[in-house]
Design an enzyme around this catalytic site. Structure first.
Site, PDB file in Angstrom:
ATOM      1  N   ASP A  13      -3.153  17.296 -30.999  1.00  0.00           N
ATOM      2  CA  ASP A  13      -4.117  16.197 -31.177  1.00  0.00           C
ATOM      3  C   ASP A  13      -3.551  15.019 -31.971  1.00  0.00           C
ATOM      4  O   ASP A  13      -4.285  14.299 -32.654  1.00  0.00           O
ATOM      5  CB  ASP A  13      -5.406  16.704 -31.868  1.00  0.00           C
ATOM      6  CG  ASP A  13      -6.072  17.808 -31.070  1.00  0.00           C
ATOM      7  OD1 ASP A  13      -5.965  17.780 -29.830  1.00  0.00           O
ATOM      8  OD2 ASP A  13      -6.709  18.685 -31.687  1.00  0.00           O
ATOM      9  N   LYS A  16      -1.229  12.069 -28.445  1.00  0.00           N
ATOM     10  CA  LYS A  16      -0.250  12.028 -27.347  1.00  0.00           C
ATOM     11  C   LYS A  16      -0.820  11.304 -26.131  1.00  0.00           C
ATOM     12  O   LYS A  16      -0.122  10.548 -25.457  1.00  0.00           O
ATOM     13  CB  LYS A  16       0.177  13.458 -26.951  1.00  0.00           C
ATOM     14  CG  LYS A  16       0.856  14.233 -28.055  1.00  0.00           C
ATOM     15  CD  LYS A  16       1.150  15.663 -27.653  1.00  0.00           C
ATOM     16  CE  LYS A  16      -0.080  16.497 -27.427  1.00  0.00           C
ATOM     17  NZ  LYS A  16      -0.891  16.769 -28.622  1.00  0.00           N
ATOM     18  N   GLY A  40      -6.403  18.531 -24.634  1.00  0.00           N
ATOM     19  CA  GLY A  40      -7.400  17.479 -24.431  1.00  0.00           C
ATOM     20  C   GLY A  40      -6.758  16.176 -24.855  1.00  0.00           C
ATOM     21  O   GLY A  40      -6.539  15.959 -26.040  1.00  0.00           O
ATOM     22  N   HIS A  41      -6.378  15.362 -23.897  1.00  0.00           N
ATOM     23  CA  HIS A  41      -5.657  14.115 -24.184  1.00  0.00           C
ATOM     24  C   HIS A  41      -6.573  12.926 -23.907  1.00  0.00           C
ATOM     25  O   HIS A  41      -6.954  12.686 -22.764  1.00  0.00           O
ATOM     26  CB  HIS A  41      -4.380  14.043 -23.336  1.00  0.00           C
ATOM     27  CG  HIS A  41      -3.404  15.138 -23.653  1.00  0.00           C
ATOM     28  ND1 HIS A  41      -2.247  15.354 -22.958  1.00  0.00           N
ATOM     29  CD2 HIS A  41      -3.420  16.086 -24.638  1.00  0.00           C
ATOM     30  CE1 HIS A  41      -1.594  16.379 -23.485  1.00  0.00           C
ATOM     31  NE2 HIS A  41      -2.294  16.850 -24.504  1.00  0.00           N
ATOM     32  N   GLN A 223      -0.194  20.320 -26.787  1.00  0.00           N
ATOM     33  CA  GLN A 223      -0.216  21.008 -28.088  1.00  0.00           C
ATOM     34  C   GLN A 223       0.775  20.324 -29.045  1.00  0.00           C
ATOM     35  O   GLN A 223       0.966  19.128 -28.944  1.00  0.00           O
ATOM     36  CB  GLN A 223       0.096  22.508 -27.921  1.00  0.00           C
ATOM     37  CG  GLN A 223      -1.012  23.316 -27.258  1.00  0.00           C
ATOM     38  CD  GLN A 223      -1.142  23.138 -25.760  1.00  0.00           C
ATOM     39  OE1 GLN A 223      -0.192  23.312 -25.033  1.00  0.00           O
ATOM     40  NE2 GLN A 223      -2.329  22.797 -25.284  1.00  0.00           N
ATOM     41  N   ASP A 332      -4.937   3.182 -38.928  1.00  0.00           N
ATOM     42  CA  ASP A 332      -6.195   2.519 -39.312  1.00  0.00           C
ATOM     43  C   ASP A 332      -7.163   3.455 -40.034  1.00  0.00           C
ATOM     44  O   ASP A 332      -8.007   2.993 -40.797  1.00  0.00           O
ATOM     45  CB  ASP A 332      -6.877   1.953 -38.054  1.00  0.00           C
ATOM     46  CG  ASP A 332      -7.100   3.028 -37.003  1.00  0.00           C
ATOM     47  OD1 ASP A 332      -6.096   3.541 -36.473  1.00  0.00           O
ATOM     48  OD2 ASP A 332      -8.261   3.373 -36.723  1.00  0.00           O
TER      49      ASP A 332
HETATM   50  P1  GDP Z   1      -3.808  14.436 -28.088  1.00  0.00           P
HETATM   51  O1  GDP Z   1      -4.284  15.794 -27.778  1.00  0.00           O
HETATM   52  O2  GDP Z   1      -2.538  14.431 -28.856  1.00  0.00           O
HETATM   53  O3  GDP Z   1      -3.745  13.552 -26.868  1.00  0.00           O
HETATM   54  O4  GDP Z   1      -4.903  13.773 -29.041  1.00  0.00           O
HETATM   55  P2  GDP Z   1      -6.499  13.822 -28.842  1.00  0.00           P
HETATM   56  O5  GDP Z   1      -6.861  12.910 -27.749  1.00  0.00           O
HETATM   57  O6  GDP Z   1      -6.959  15.227 -28.742  1.00  0.00           O
HETATM   58  O7  GDP Z   1      -6.983  13.310 -30.256  1.00  0.00           O
HETATM   59  C1  GDP Z   1      -6.616  12.064 -30.750  1.00  0.00           C
HETATM   60  C2  GDP Z   1      -7.893  11.258 -31.026  1.00  0.00           C
HETATM   61  O8  GDP Z   1      -7.568  10.135 -31.795  1.00  0.00           O
HETATM   62  C3  GDP Z   1      -8.555  10.737 -29.766  1.00  0.00           C
HETATM   63  O9  GDP Z   1      -9.934  10.691 -29.977  1.00  0.00           O
HETATM   64  C4  GDP Z   1      -7.986   9.318 -29.653  1.00  0.00           C
HETATM   65  O10 GDP Z   1      -8.857   8.427 -28.947  1.00  0.00           O
HETATM   66  C5  GDP Z   1      -7.884   8.928 -31.102  1.00  0.00           C
HETATM   67  N1  GDP Z   1      -6.795   8.005 -31.427  1.00  0.00           N
HETATM   68  C6  GDP Z   1      -5.533   7.951 -30.941  1.00  0.00           C
HETATM   69  N2  GDP Z   1      -4.805   7.003 -31.582  1.00  0.00           N
HETATM   70  C7  GDP Z   1      -5.625   6.459 -32.498  1.00  0.00           C
HETATM   71  C8  GDP Z   1      -5.449   5.456 -33.505  1.00  0.00           C
HETATM   72  O11 GDP Z   1      -4.385   4.890 -33.697  1.00  0.00           O
HETATM   73  N3  GDP Z   1      -6.535   5.173 -34.293  1.00  0.00           N
HETATM   74  C9  GDP Z   1      -7.737   5.787 -34.133  1.00  0.00           C
HETATM   75  N4  GDP Z   1      -8.721   5.462 -34.946  1.00  0.00           N
HETATM   76  N5  GDP Z   1      -7.927   6.741 -33.204  1.00  0.00           N
HETATM   77  C10 GDP Z   1      -6.890   7.085 -32.407  1.00  0.00           C
HETATM   78  P1  IMO Z   2      -3.519  19.034 -27.345  1.00  0.00           P
HETATM   79  O1  IMO Z   2      -2.579  18.972 -26.166  1.00  0.00           O
HETATM   80  C1  IMO Z   2      -4.887  21.212 -30.861  1.00  0.00           C
HETATM   81  C2  IMO Z   2      -4.809  25.612 -30.637  1.00  0.00           C
HETATM   82  C3  IMO Z   2      -6.158  26.300 -30.649  1.00  0.00           C
HETATM   83  C4  IMO Z   2      -5.775  27.579 -31.342  1.00  0.00           C
HETATM   84  C5  IMO Z   2      -4.378  27.873 -30.786  1.00  0.00           C
HETATM   85  C6  IMO Z   2      -4.360  28.850 -29.616  1.00  0.00           C
HETATM   86  O2  IMO Z   2      -4.834  18.397 -27.114  1.00  0.00           O
HETATM   87  O3  IMO Z   2      -2.834  18.580 -28.583  1.00  0.00           O
HETATM   88  P2  IMO Z   2      -5.049  28.635 -27.064  1.00  0.00           P
HETATM   89  O4  IMO Z   2      -6.371  28.360 -26.420  1.00  0.00           O
HETATM   90  O5  IMO Z   2      -3.975  27.678 -26.688  1.00  0.00           O
HETATM   91  O6  IMO Z   2      -4.611  30.058 -26.885  1.00  0.00           O
HETATM   92  O7  IMO Z   2      -5.317  28.469 -28.646  1.00  0.00           O
HETATM   93  O8  IMO Z   2      -3.867  26.627 -30.365  1.00  0.00           O
HETATM   94  N1  IMO Z   2      -4.648  24.571 -29.585  1.00  0.00           N
HETATM   95  C7  IMO Z   2      -4.687  23.252 -29.821  1.00  0.00           C
HETATM   96  N2  IMO Z   2      -4.946  22.557 -30.949  1.00  0.00           N
HETATM   97  N3  IMO Z   2      -4.571  20.566 -29.733  1.00  0.00           N
HETATM   98  C8  IMO Z   2      -4.281  21.230 -28.583  1.00  0.00           C
HETATM   99  O9  IMO Z   2      -3.839  20.619 -27.468  1.00  0.00           O
HETATM  100  C9  IMO Z   2      -4.373  22.639 -28.587  1.00  0.00           C
HETATM  101  N4  IMO Z   2      -4.176  23.601 -27.662  1.00  0.00           N
HETATM  102  C10 IMO Z   2      -4.330  24.764 -28.285  1.00  0.00           C
HETATM  103  O10 IMO Z   2      -7.105  25.573 -31.377  1.00  0.00           O
HETATM  104  O11 IMO Z   2      -5.632  27.370 -32.718  1.00  0.00           O
HETATM  105 MG    MG Z   3      -6.001  16.961 -27.960  1.00  0.00          MG
END
Ligand code: GDP
Ligand code: IMO
Ligand code: MG
Length: 432
Positions: A13, A16, A40-41, A223, A332
């Site tokens: 998270d 990416k 979840g991207h 991840q 930010d």
């Molecule tokens: P990922 O799994 O690495 O793709 O990240 P996620 O999408 O799960 O979580 C990142 C969250 O931060 C999402 O809700 C994005 O919309 C948000 N996000 C990404 N970059 C920024 C940033 O620079 N500032 C803020 N405030 N939110 C961001």
């Molecule tokens: P993205 O790509 C954050 C975590 C789960 C749990 C562990 C194992 O959005 O960054 P699983 O269901 O994979 O067997 O769970 O890994 N986990 C993540 N945490 N971002 C993810 O993906 C994750 N994918 C798995 O919360 O701790």
């Molecule tokens: Mg994510």
């Protein structure tokens, strides 16, 4: 040849999705190599918000190719649902989305077994996303997995499924005291197979041919480093190789064909699920940061645990992944912070540690050492020019880059596509 891996440098998270979406404008192919719909991207542009789980974010860019590689585990129902969501938003994937015939399938019984296993672990549970990811990879490694390509031959598929089901039903009854629920499974999967048939092919051949033809490839990590099955905080990890090396094994691309690795890190740290997290903040501070950063899981909605930036962890991530540029997101979110703590090392039983402990139990007992840096207490939201950042923000970023000995090539100042700074003169900037 132009190919880059974008890898999560923390516990997932990191942003990416946002970063890959931005970079995708400069690449022809965007390929996922590991994980499944546990990812979840999030991508935000033109006031629309997309959360992609299986399909690479590049699909949102017209004309780009998106590839789901052999290292990914695929729940075809989840894939179909994602395709429906994209179609509703008017995104046409025809001829642009490719799925490896070698990728392993996730079945409902994987989710059922995961639920039972997590319940059996009690307080020691991993806190998985309940998508059946772990059990699907278990089957792959135990050599009784069923692959995407098997869906294309109904007779072969039925035979394999029948054999696996009888085995699994016995295990499930003996271990967890419940029978396996498999009614109508073969028909359901064969129907899904027909739907995704046009996507299925040899993704290794596709990517290598593309590179031969002078096309550029971005490998979209899922991840993060600390969730990697080998190098993360085992057993509190996911079940695949989330590190940059996963791009080779999960897509059938040789290491010599990868030119650069961009490591994505937040300006702080978060983690979802159980396991050690040395720089985790006390409740009150975490609650404030969580609210400002909207730190709730994109897939499960779970509140993310929040903590300070951990440079000991990032130094390890730089090494394990061979990171050549860093991308710092969510700068930010610190805009109102008076002071910022940053972890520069760990002590274990009073002794400074040079390396990341291998055992989760030991990492749970380290004491982080912090440096306190001044906050900037001014608005960076949406800033696109590094020269417009407040001095204290620039100093914070410089501290990170100097400590790690790696350039910061990009800075994210908001979730939207254009809330991005590309740092002039960096190697990463030369790729864009
Ligand atoms: P990922 O799994 O690495 O793709 O990240 P996620 O999408 O799960 O979580 C990142 C969250 O931060 C999402 O809700 C994005 O919309 C948000 N996000 C990404 N970059 C920024 C940033 O620079 N500032 C803020 N405030 N939110 C961001
Ligand atoms: P993205 O790509 C954050 C975590 C789960 C749990 C562990 C194992 O959005 O960054 P699983 O269901 O994979 O067997 O769970 O890994 N986990 C993540 N945490 N971002 C993810 O993906 C994750 N994918 C798995 O919360 O701790
Ligand atoms: Mg994510």
């Amino acid at each position: 040849m132009k190919s880059i891996v974008v890898v999560g440098a923390q516990w997932g998270d990191e942003g990416k999705g946002k970063v890959v979406d931005y970079l995708a404008a400069s690449f022809d192919y965007i390929a996922r190599c590991a994980g499944g719909h546990n990812a979840g991207h999030t991508v935000i542009y033109n006031d629309s918000r997309f959360v992609l789980q299986l399909i690479p974010c590049g699909i949102l860019r017209p004309g780009k190719h998106a590839v789901i590689g052999s290292g990914v585990v695929v729940d075809p129902a989840a894939l179909a649902a994602e395709l429906d969501t994209l179609a509703k938003s008017g995104i046409d994937v025809t001829g642009r989305l490719h799925l490896s015939n070698r990728a392993h399938l996730i079945f409902p019984y994987h989710r059922q077994m995961e639920k039972a296993a997590e319940a059996a672990r009690g307080a020691g549970k991993i806190g998985t996303t309940s998508r059946g990811i772990g059990p699907a990879y278990e089957d792959k490694m135990a050599r009784h997995g069923i692959r995407v390509g098997d869906l294309l031959n109904s007779e072969r598929f039925r035979e394999k499924l029948e054999r696996v089901i009888s085995e699994k039903d016995a295990v499930c009854r003996a271990t967890y005291g419940v029978p396996l629920d498999t009614a109508g499974l073969a028909e359901q999967y064969l129907a899904l197979g027909e739907r995704i048939r046009p996507l299925i092919g040899d993704s290794s051949e596709l990517i290598n041919d593309a590179l031969d033809a002078g096309k550029s490839v971005l490998f979209e990590g899922a991840q993060g480093t600390m969730l990697d099955i080998d190098f993360g905080t085992y057993p509190f990890v996911t079940s695949s190789n989330a590190i940059s090396g996963g791009a080779c094994t999960g897509l059938g691309v040789g290491p010599t064909r990868i030119n650069a690795v961009a490591g994505v890190t937040k300006a702080y740290t978060t983690r979802v699920g159980s396991g050690p997290f040395p720089t985790e903040m006390p409740d009150l501070e975490a609650t404030e940061l969580r609210a400002r950063g909207k730190e709730y899981g994109a897939v499960t909605g779970r509140p993310r645990r929040c903590g300070w930036l951990d440079l000991a962890e990032l130094r390890y991530a730089v090494r394990i992944n061979g990171i050549t540029s860093l991308v710092v997101t969510k700068l930010d979110v610190f805009d109102t912070q008076k002071e910022i703590q940053v972890c520069t090392g760990y002590r274990y039983k009073g002794t400074p540690l040079k390396e990341m402990p291998a055992a989760a139990e030991d990492l749970a007992e380290v004491t982080p050492e912090y440096r306190t840096l001044p906050g900037w207490q001014s608005d960076t939201y949406g800033v696109q020019d590094a020269a417009k950042l407040p001095r204290a923000a620039t100093d914070y970023l410089k501290f990170i880059a100097d400590f790690l000995g790696v350039e910061i090539g990009m800075i994210s100042t908001g979730p939207e596509r254009d809330a991005t700074i590309v740092c002039a003169g960096t190697e990463l900037a030369s790729w864009i």
